[in-house]
Design an enzyme around this catalytic site. Structure first.
Site, short mmCIF file in Angstrom:
data_model
loop_
_atom_site.label_atom_id
_atom_site.label_comp_id
_atom_site.label_asym_id
_atom_site.label_seq_id
_atom_site.Cartn_x
_atom_site.Cartn_y
_atom_site.Cartn_z
CB SER A 77 -0.96 -0.05 1.19
OG SER A 77 -2.01 0.88 1.04
CG ASP A 129 -6.99 -2.27 -3.43
OD1 ASP A 129 -7.40 -1.16 -3.04
OD2 ASP A 129 -5.83 -2.66 -3.26
CG HIS A 176 -5.94 -2.24 0.33
ND1 HIS A 176 -5.06 -1.88 -0.66
CD2 HIS A 176 -5.44 -1.71 1.47
CE1 HIS A 176 -4.08 -1.16 -0.15
NE2 HIS A 176 -4.28 -1.05 1.16
#
Length: 321
Positions: free
Chosen positions: A160, A257, A287
């Site tokens: 991320s 996501d 995610h």
């Protein structure tokens, strides 16, 4: 987007996670947000693999000492190193929130993982996080040998926001003529600032990360719209007009996501620039799936693919992963 629904194990994991850290937690006071995220990560934390040596050291940094946690598997040294940037939207996360993932990555890939406790936003905005990552990289190159790391074989990796820091570091190293990372492993990375992409719209209310949360994180990291960070490719790597000369990449995205299109676009642009890149798409995952690896078979398969990619880069960064 994906024709497959979210894996049931991933959904069950998300339901348990969101009971302690719901999407609306971005409206909580910042200390409460962080305490909540630390608590929920602690509740899902897995034990370390057997035989792993773990040590936390302090590395000099531009904003003061940086805590770095080193995970060393058994076996002869030196081993390739992984400079790891944790996720959490640059606002949340710590050595503790990603401890078990880094431990299992080190053991699974046979590398020394160096997890970086970089400064967080909004108290410290870009480029503070990048500066901290680069300071640790410089330390590993100078002192890595005494920690069992081969200074010539350092891979960048992150999930991320940590994926952004990894890609941003490669752009900075190229621009300054510094030695490049051996490879980059980008795990559901945030690489752009366009929240109107197809995946942002299709997954606006997806499990584990929503579009509204990402808007909050981007503004915390970059400052108000129009601030310098919004036009700095080191902060928003998809702004870079030229990706040539970057290290080979492994990019893994989840199709449920908001960030899915970011990773796909970066992969395609790397290939267009002549940089070897492998893309893995996870059609049944959302995610933060690495955190769900012990609750979801597809998430565990994806985690093993990440470890395999790191191991392959450590052996030979020129070979396909």
């Amino acid at each position: 987007m994906s024709a497959l629904p979210v894996d049931p194990g991933m959904l069950r994991f998300y339901e348990a996670l969101s009971s302690q850290s719901p999407p609306e937690s971005t409206d909580w006071p910042l200390p409460e947000q962080r305490r909540g995220w630390e608590a929920v990560c602690r509740s899902f934390r897995a034990p370390h693999p057997a035989g792993l040596s773990v040590e936390t050291i302090a590395v000099p940094g531009p904003g003061g000492p940086i805590a770095v946690r080193l995970y060393r598997p058994e076996g002869a040294a030196p081993k390739a190193g992984v400079l790891y940037g944790h996720g959490g939207g640059w606002v949340l996360g710590s050595l503790e929130t990603h401890d078990d993932m880094c431990a299992e990555l080190a053991a699974g890939a046979g590398v020394v993982v160096a997890a970086v406790d970089y400064r967080l936003a909004p108290e410290h905005r870009h480029p503070a996080q990048l500066d901290d990552m680069l300071a640790v990289l410089a330390y590993l190159r100078a002192e890595g040998a005494r920690h069992g790391i081969d200074p010539a074989r350092i891979i960048g990796a992150g999930d991320s926001a940590g994926g952004q820091l990894t890609a941003g570091a490669t752009l900075h190293l190229r621009a300054t003529g510094a030695p490049q990372l051996l490879a980059q492993v980008l795990i559901y990375p945030v690489l752009g600032a366009d929240t109107e992409t197809t995946s942002y719209r299709a997954n606006a209310e997806a499990p584990c990360l929503t579009r509204a949360e990402m808007i909050y994180f981007l503004e915390a990291f970059l400052g108000p719209r129009g601030a310098p960070g919004w036009t700095d490719a080191r902060a928003v790597p998809l702004l870079a007009t030229d990706l040539s000369g970057l290290p080979p990449a492994f990019v893994i995205v989840a199709e449920h996501d908001p960030l899915c299109d970011d990773g796909v676009a970066f992969h395609e642009r790397l290939l267009a620039a002549g940089v070897p890149s492998t893309l893995r798409r996870e059609p049944a995952l959302a995610h933060s799936f690495m955190r769900a690896r012990h609750h979801s078979a597809p998430a565990m398969d994806a985690f093993r693919a990440i470890a395999a990619a790191v191991a392959a880069f450590a052996r030979d960064p020129t070979a396909p992963v």
